[in-house]
Design a protein around this motif. Structure first.
Motif, mmCIF file in Angstrom:
data_model
loop_
_atom_site.group_PDB
_atom_site.id
_atom_site.type_symbol
_atom_site.label_atom_id
_atom_site.label_comp_id
_atom_site.label_asym_id
_atom_site.label_seq_id
_atom_site.Cartn_x
_atom_site.Cartn_y
_atom_site.Cartn_z
ATOM 1 N N LEU A 196 -3.472 4.361 -0.274
ATOM 2 C CA LEU A 196 -3.215 3.357 0.752
ATOM 3 C C LEU A 196 -4.321 2.314 0.821
ATOM 4 N N ARG A 197 -5.556 2.716 0.530
ATOM 5 C CA ARG A 197 -6.703 1.813 0.679
ATOM 6 C C ARG A 197 -6.931 1.033 -0.614
ATOM 7 N N ILE A 198 -6.112 -0.005 -0.786
ATOM 8 C CA ILE A 198 -6.228 -0.828 -1.995
ATOM 9 C C ILE A 198 -6.679 -2.256 -1.686
ATOM 10 N N GLU A 218 -2.434 -8.125 1.541
ATOM 11 C CA GLU A 218 -2.407 -6.676 1.721
ATOM 12 C C GLU A 218 -3.075 -6.223 3.019
ATOM 13 N N ASP A 267 -4.040 9.042 5.204
ATOM 14 C CA ASP A 267 -4.715 8.761 3.942
ATOM 15 C C ASP A 267 -4.827 10.022 3.085
ATOM 16 N N LEU A 291 0.840 -1.199 0.000
ATOM 17 C CA LEU A 291 0.000 0.000 0.000
ATOM 18 C C LEU A 291 0.877 1.251 0.000
#
Length: 348
Positions: free
Chosen positions: A240-242, A204, A230, A177
């Motif tokens: 970052l939020r994958i 992840e 974020d 991330l």
């Protein structure tokens, strides 16, 4: 461009949420008696271009020289030790498993963003007849490795990626991330470089802080830090939020038989269950050790904060991480899928 280290002789954006009522697995029971804070916690490598070892020094930390600025986090000894601890935490969480894809007799494995190389080395030992390659921007891997393991300094972001099409049986990523502007491009490249029938797998970390029992209030400093981090990452084009999007992205890239497993990882030792308590204790240590590393470049370059402002801000965040009255956790996603055989692709 890539630099080989010879082996040794022997954007999508969705609003970050903070509370989720339904968990991916069963509810973790909190310990009714949370404890106090006392529980907290050369030669072969040097043969590559010498300049990549001249790390950039900033804020008392070191960062990679090759493709400088691509990776926002340090590569010094303290960070490498934290990465090794993180590896062991994930290993315990996965009950000793290094992979979930149904591998039988792989001949070529690629580990993108190998870090300190522990996963690649273990895979080399597990599959002695397989060639295992780990790529990274930093030459921080050990010199003495199994004969079938090699490390290469390479940037998976580059258009002229060094991996040949239809060449690998398995491609692996773990906790990347914030490393790429668009992780979908890495998935597409991996799909192209896999042999028909080969697998890709991503393990992840989802940075959003979750809580199932209402003990996390709106003023929880660690969740607020997560939202701030974020924001900085999105400003810099490094999402970052994958983790929660991987399954969909795999399917969109053409993978079939795509699977997803989701695990909970406590922020500290608040759970009653002995194994979750142990995992939480080590996770707390890992977070506290890495908090500065996770913040410095992102907050300075993305938000314009000074180092002193960051350090003052992190004081309350550290206290929140260690607060066992808040039953917070993260999610770890494991997604894997298969590249169709040629006849499957033709039929579709």
């Amino acid at each position: 461009m890539s630099l080989a280290i010879p082996p040794s002789p022997a954007a999508e954006s969705d609003p970050p949420s903070s509370v989720e009522a339904v968990s991916p697995r069963s509810i973790i029971e909190a310990d009714s008696e949370p404890s106090d804070g006392a529980e907290s916690c050369d030669t072969s490598t040097k043969s590559v271009n010498q300049s990549i070892f001249d790390f950039i020094r900033e804020n008392g930390r070191t960062y990679h020289r090759y493709q400088a600025g691509t990776y926002m986090f340090p590569n010094d000894q303290s960070e490498n030790e934290r990465l090794d601890l993180q590896y062991e935490i994930i290993k315990v969480l996965f009950k000793g498993r290094n992979f979930y894809a149904p591998l039988k007799d792989p001949k070529k494995i690629l580990d993108i963003g190998t870090g300190t190389g522990k996963w690649a080395i273990e895979m080399g030992n597990q599959f002695p007849n397989c060639e295992v390659t780990g790529t990274d921007l930093s030459p921080i891997q050990p010199e003495w490795v199994p004969n079938n393991v090699k490390f290469v300094i390479d940037d998976a972001n580059e258009e002229d990626w060094m991996i040949a099409p239809d060449s690998h049986d398995y491609i692996h990523t773990r906790i990347l991330l914030g490393c790429f502007e668009d992780f979908r491009e890495i998935i597409k490249k991996s799909f192209r470089c896999l042999k028909p029938g080969g697998y890709m797998e991503s393990q992840e970390y989802m940075p959003t802080v979750y809580c199932d029992d209402g003990t996390m209030g709106p003023d929880y400093a660690f969740a607020e830090w997560t939202a701030t981090q974020d924001k900085a990452a999105m400003t810099l084009g490094r999402p970052l939020r994958i983790a929660n999007k991987l399954k969909r992205w795999y399917e969109q890239a053409g993978f079939v038989d795509v699977h997803e497993e989701i695990y909970k990882l406590p922020v500290n030792s608040w759970p009653k269950d002995p194994q979750f308590k142990m995992l939480g204790r080590f996770t707390e240590s890992n977070l506290l050790d890495g908090l500065q590393a996770f913040s410095l470049q992102l907050f300075q370059k993305g938000l314009g904060w000074t180092k002193d402002e960051i350090e003052v801000y992190l004081v309350h965040v550290r206290k929140a991480i260690s607060d066992r009255n808040v039953h917070a956790y993260h999610k770890i996603y494991v997604v894997w899928g298969r590249k169709p055989e040629k006849e499957e692709a033709s039929a579709s």
